[in-house]
Each structure stands twice: as C-alpha cells, then as structure tokens.
Write an enzyme that holds these catalytic residues in place. Structure first.
Site, PDB file in Angstrom:
ATOM      1  N   GLU A 119     -37.535 -45.267  -6.064  1.00 20.98           N
ATOM      2  CA  GLU A 119     -36.570 -45.944  -6.945  1.00 20.98           C
ATOM      3  C   GLU A 119     -35.686 -46.919  -6.160  1.00 20.98           C
ATOM      4  O   GLU A 119     -34.658 -47.372  -6.675  1.00 20.98           O
ATOM      5  CB  GLU A 119     -35.692 -44.931  -7.693  1.00 20.98           C
ATOM      6  CG  GLU A 119     -36.440 -43.985  -8.620  1.00 20.98           C
ATOM      7  CD  GLU A 119     -37.072 -44.637  -9.850  1.00 20.98           C
ATOM      8  OE1 GLU A 119     -36.982 -45.870  -9.993  1.00 20.98           O
ATOM      9  OE2 GLU A 119     -37.678 -43.894 -10.649  1.00 20.98           O
ATOM     10  N   HIS A 142     -29.694 -41.013  -8.718  1.00 14.54           N
ATOM     11  CA  HIS A 142     -30.595 -40.846  -9.864  1.00 14.54           C
ATOM     12  C   HIS A 142     -31.014 -39.386  -9.905  1.00 14.54           C
ATOM     13  O   HIS A 142     -31.398 -38.817  -8.872  1.00 14.54           O
ATOM     14  CB  HIS A 142     -31.812 -41.760  -9.734  1.00 14.54           C
ATOM     15  CG  HIS A 142     -32.961 -41.324 -10.593  1.00 14.54           C
ATOM     16  ND1 HIS A 142     -32.854 -41.202 -11.964  1.00 14.54           N
ATOM     17  CD2 HIS A 142     -34.228 -40.937 -10.285  1.00 14.54           C
ATOM     18  CE1 HIS A 142     -34.009 -40.779 -12.446  1.00 14.54           C
ATOM     19  NE2 HIS A 142     -34.848 -40.600 -11.453  1.00 14.54           N
TER      20      HIS A 142
END
Ligand code: 13P
Ligand code: ZN
Length: 269
Positions: A119, A142
């Site tokens: 990510e 996240h």
C-alpha cells in the site's frame, strides 16, 4: 530494538511507537496474517551519518513523482509481514526508505532489504499531499477493523457522511476525538494507484477514510493518534452493532445533544 540505527533516541522512539501500535492492531483482531500497514515520516530523526548510508537494494521506481517527499525518510512495515511480528521485531519486519532526489524512486537504507508494504502508493501519496499543504501528519495507518469493514458492505452506509453522523451519535466522545469524521472510498484494488488517488480526494475533508469492503486509512501527527482515531470510530461501530444484535435500532444522541457537544468541545459543525 537491536538495529544498525540503534543509538538514535528519536528514531528509536518512533519505531517503538510503531511496534506498540502494531501489537494493539493484532490484539484487536484487525490484523489477520499480514493485514494492514504503517508508515511514519522519520526525516526529522535522521542524522548526517544516516544520510550518508548507501542504499542496500536497487532503487525502485514509484511510478509517480512526489515532489514534497524529496530526501524524506520513512519507516515502513514490510509487505507480507505480520503486525504481530512487527510488534516484537520491528526492524526485521520493516525497513527505512529514502526518497531519491528525482522524487520518483525510493531506496531501502536499513536494516534489511525488506520490501515496503504494497500500500506504499497510498501512504506516500498521502504524505506528499499533506506535506504540500504544510500539515504536520507524520503517520499513516491502514488496518482492517472488523465492525467498520462489516458496515462498508451496504450502500446505505457508503453515502456521504451517513456513517460519520451515525458513529458520532453513538457515544459523545466520538466527535470530540474524530471531529472530521469518516470519508468514504468506493472499492478499488488493494495496492493500486487508483486507490491512492481516491484516498487523496478525501483528505481535504477527513483524516480517516473507509475503504469499501477492505479497511480504513488514517493520517495523524503520530502513529498513536492515528490508531486512536480508528479505535474511537470502531468503538462506535461496535456499539451500533451490539444494539442491533439486541434487536433494536439505537436512538443515537439527539440533534440537540450533538449541538451541545459540538459547542462545548468547540468542534467543527
Ligand atoms: P502488505 O502486507 O503489503 O502491507 O499488505 C497488507 C494489506 O492490508 C493490503 O491492503
Ligand atoms: Zn489492507
């Protein structure tokens, strides 16, 4: 932390904070297998000796140019690494990267050539955007919080600010500690540039975004605050779901009670 970066108290502190939060994510049940990722901008903790450190793996093309990140350093969870392992051995399950002067590549400088999280496009896009706006948000998180992800599985909760208002109304402190609410990012492929772009679109209005059917993403001055925001929102989601499980739709705080809170805590409308 036994590491070639040992002896730098500020950097050590940042990495220890990441490790502490990684442990919380695992304990919460939000970090199955390698689920979730953390990046922290540690540029302010980096001394001349670290700046001289050579790359320990070939530079990687980021596929985009991030001008505000020139010469920045980030501690990143490694891709496919587990939060529960990051909690105990952060420097084996993450790495420190440097953004090169062309702002289009990164290189790993320590401790091991652990490839950063998949990510990274979303994380670095957010760091770049916030730095460009002069905001002091050093941490990006996240994670996969169970109740919030469950609630993202219906269109009803994906309409703008529906979930924000519902979650705020479950417990008074939610708005106090997450005053900008929860932005919504429609489903996109994990790790994609499209996901990064859709997340950026929410950042002017929200510090936390819900990635439909996937997880949440939060930015904050430090990693502990990023965790707190998600924790507060997910607690409200749990209260809502518990009330539903008892067989009733919770009333939520009234409009008057919300107004009183907003005024008393000096919160945005
Ligand atoms: P990484 O292991 O690459 O960090 O991926 C975990 C994840 O949650 C992807 O969305
Ligand atoms: Zn994820």
């Amino acid at each position: 932390m036994s590491s070639i970066l040992d002896g730098r108290p500020a950097l050590q502190y940042e990495v220890e904070q990441v490790a502490e939060v990684a442990g919380y994510l695992w304990q919460k049940g939000w970090a199955e297998r390698n689920g979730g990722n953390i990046t922290v901008n540690v540029t302010a903790c980096v001394d001349d000796e670290i700046r001289q450190m050579p790359a320990i793996a070939p530079a990687v093309d980021m596929g985009t140019v991030l001008p505000h990140l020139k010469g920045c350093y980030f501690f990143c969870k490694g891709t496919n690494k587990r939060m529960r392992d990051l909690a105990r051995r952060p420097m084996e399950n993450g790495s420190v990267i440097r953004i090169t002067d062309d702002c289009a590549h990164y290189e790993i400088i320590a401790d091991n050539p652990v490839k950063p999280t998949s990510e990274l496009p979303s994380h670095l896009a957010m760091h770049n955007y916030l730095l460009g706006k002069g905001q002091n948000c050093k941490a990006a998180l996240h994670t996969h919080p169970i109740e919030l992800v469950a609630m993202s599985h219906t269109d009803k909760f994906l309409q703008k600010d529906v979930l924000t208002n519902l979650l705020w109304s479950m417990i008074p402190e939610t708005k106090a500690f997450c005053p900008r609410g929860l932005g919504i990012v429609p489903y996109q492929l994990p790790g994609s540039q499209r996901l990064a772009e859709a997340t950026l679109e929410q950042l002017d209005d929200y510090d936390v975004t819900l990635w439909e059917k996937h997880g949440v993403c939060a930015v904050a001055p430090d990693i502990m605050e990023a965790f707190d925001q998600v924790d507060v929102l997910n607690k409200s989601a749990q209260i809502y779901i518990n009330a539903r499980a008892m067989g009733f739709e919770p009333d939520g705080m009234s409009a008057e009670q919300m107004q009183e809170m907003t005024k008393a805590f000096n919160l945005p409308k």
